[in-house]
Scaffold this active site. Structure first.
Site, short mmCIF file in Angstrom:
data_model
loop_
_atom_site.label_atom_id
_atom_site.label_comp_id
_atom_site.label_asym_id
_atom_site.label_seq_id
_atom_site.Cartn_x
_atom_site.Cartn_y
_atom_site.Cartn_z
CG ASN A 1 -0.31 -0.17 2.52
OD1 ASN A 1 0.57 -1.00 2.68
ND2 ASN A 1 -0.73 0.62 3.49
CB CYS B 1 -2.45 0.26 8.68
SG CYS B 1 -1.02 1.32 8.86
CD GLU C 1 1.84 -0.63 11.20
OE1 GLU C 1 0.71 -0.73 11.75
OE2 GLU C 1 2.00 -0.44 10.00
#
Length: 485
Positions: free
Chosen positions: A162, A292, A258
């Site tokens: 992303n 995110c 993460e």
């Protein structure tokens, strides 16, 4: 220029210890990379073998970096200059392989340069502490000193699709800053951005043995990346299921994971509705919702819900989307058709359960429209799970207790946004929201490339990201003491 870069790297893009390999590979050892909008192949990269991975780790482990602080800072500053100078090339490449609109791609390219600059600045700071030992009645006339040292082994870094270059920078720059060696495995969907970043660093003077980029099929090489005898630390950004697999497989190694997020924007009754609705739309649809820290849930007080919905709907309809290469558009595609189909399925399920579709839910291939749902219940899949795309579920609540309960009611705990001017509300949100970040009157994703970033629960494990925190996780603290008057 960027087309020539891709052409030069056909079947020749994998950097094993700084060397280009793979030009003579058979076609079944290549990975095709496609433009999500046109669906055309833009290039191929090699599919690494287990033997190549093992050779890379062995060679890198045998190398001991000796760069001074000045030399490391100079390399990172030169890389920042290169990235800034080639910002347009970077943006075009990101857009071509990830489907992000040019506005978002240009923004990411600028962030990459910032990461290099912050890294260069951090290198020049002294990383030690001094403790006097005569602090108690049985103390001694000594002082204890600390210093940070590189890891003994090699760092494995695995990055997502992303943010094709910025996420890579957040792994690589702290590694360079701390004199470590890193094997980087970028997403096979967007490998060229990672390769270009490595080129910037090698052009800036980074020794090849300090950074290798490996492209390959995760089903073949993932376990070796996690369990190789020379791996000292694994740093991963990506989905929760993969992160938990890494945690189960890595064994006695340090990990920085993460993972995902299900970030809310919480709009209280005293909020500026124009400001809140603008933040809500930007936070939902920037980067095609594939962040995110994107707004995945809009929680709004019932007393202002109708006004908020009206303004969000107007701004959603005005959010233009389409061909990512069109510089005038606000949004491109999502990463692939499979992802868009998942969003469509979840939205349709929510509608069947009573949610009201206000805008969007239009799909063509990987192109999925900004989508707004009202009257969503917190337990619906579209709100309970991370919907990693441009989907905005609106959930109405009665009071702050209700808002906090709903916000905390998922497995995630990454970030949040709160829209209010009341200090009593703000202090409660900061204290009671189970997240890593609370941003007041700003989108959940707001941060500097320098500041700590990460979540709790299913949103992360270990040290945070951000240049300063990553430097801590990529080093060992050594203490020593001396007699002192």
């Amino acid at each position: 220029m960027i087309e020539q870069f891709i052409l030069d790297n056909q079947l020749n893009a994998m950097r094993l210890i700084g060397r280009k390999v793979g030009a003579d590979r058979p076609s079944d050892r290549a990975i095709s990379v496609h433009n999500p909008y046109t669906e055309k192949q833009i290039g191929t990269v090699p599919k690494a073998t287990i033997d190549e991975v093992r050779e890379t780790y062995a060679t890198m482990h045998a190398y001991r970096p000796k760069l001074t602080r000045f030399e490391r800072a100079a390399i990172l500053n030169r890389a920042a200059d290169i990235a800034k100078r080639r910002q347009d090339d970077v943006a075009k490449l990101i857009s071509a392989e990830a489907g992000l609109c040019m506005k978002d791609a240009i923004y990411e390219a600028g962030r990459v340069s910032d990461v290099f600059l912050f890294g260069a600045n951090e290198v020049l700071k002294d990383d030690g502490q001094i403790f006097s030992c005569d602090l108690t009645h049985h103390g001694k006339k000594r002082r204890v000193f600390t210093q940070r040292s590189p890891l003994l082994g090699v760092i494995t870094a695995i990055t997502p699709f992303n943010h094709p270059m910025n996420q890579v920078a957040h792994k690589v720059v702290p590694s360079v800053a701390t004199n470590n060696r890193m094997v980087l495995k970028p997403s096979e969907k967007v490998p060229f951005s990672a390769i270009l970043l490595a080129d910037f660093l090698h052009e800036a003077g980074l020794p090849p043995e300090m950074l290798s980029v490996i492209t390959g099929d995760p089903r073949e090489i993932a376990d070796e990346l996690l369990t190789n005898e020379h791996v000292d630390l694994i740093t991963f950004t990506g989905g929760v299921s993969i992160g938990k697999y890494i945690a189960s497989k890595a064994g006695y190694r340090r990990m920085v994971l993460e993972l995902g997020g299900n970030d809310p924007i919480i709009v209280m009754e005293d909020a500026d509705i124009n400001e809140a609705s603008t933040l809500a739309v930007q936070g939902s649809y920037k980067n095609s919702g594939q962040r995110c820290t994107a707004i995945k849930r809009m929680l709004v007080h019932e007393s202002v819900a109708n006004e908020f919905v009206e303004q969000v709907l107007e701004k959603t309809r005005a959010w233009s989307y389409g061909d990512p290469s069109d510089p005038t558009l606000d949004m491109g595609t999502v990463i692939d058709e499979h992802a868009a189909q998942l969003f469509e399925t979840r939205v349709n399920e929510a509608i069947s359960q009573g949610a009201k579709l206000l805008a969007g839910n239009v799909r063509r291939g990987a192109l999925y429209s900004p989508t707004l749902l009202d009257r969503v219940q917190p337990e619906m899949t579209v709100a309970m799970q991370e919907t990693f795309g441009p989907v905005s579920p609106i959930i109405r609540f009665k009071n702050i207790d209700d808002a906090i309960r709903i916000s905390n009611g998922t497995a995630y705990g990454l970030s949040s946004a709160v829209c209010t001017n009341r200090l009593d509300y703000i202090t409660r949100f900061v204290s009671e929201l189970e997240v890593g970040t609370v941003n007041v009157r700003e989108v959940p994703g707001y941060r500097l490339e320098l500041t700590p970033f990460g979540g709790i629960k299913d949103s992360g494990l270990g040290y945070k990201e951000g240049v300063q925190e990553a430097i801590k996780s990529f080093t060992n603290i050594k203490t020593y003491s001396l007699p002192w008057v």
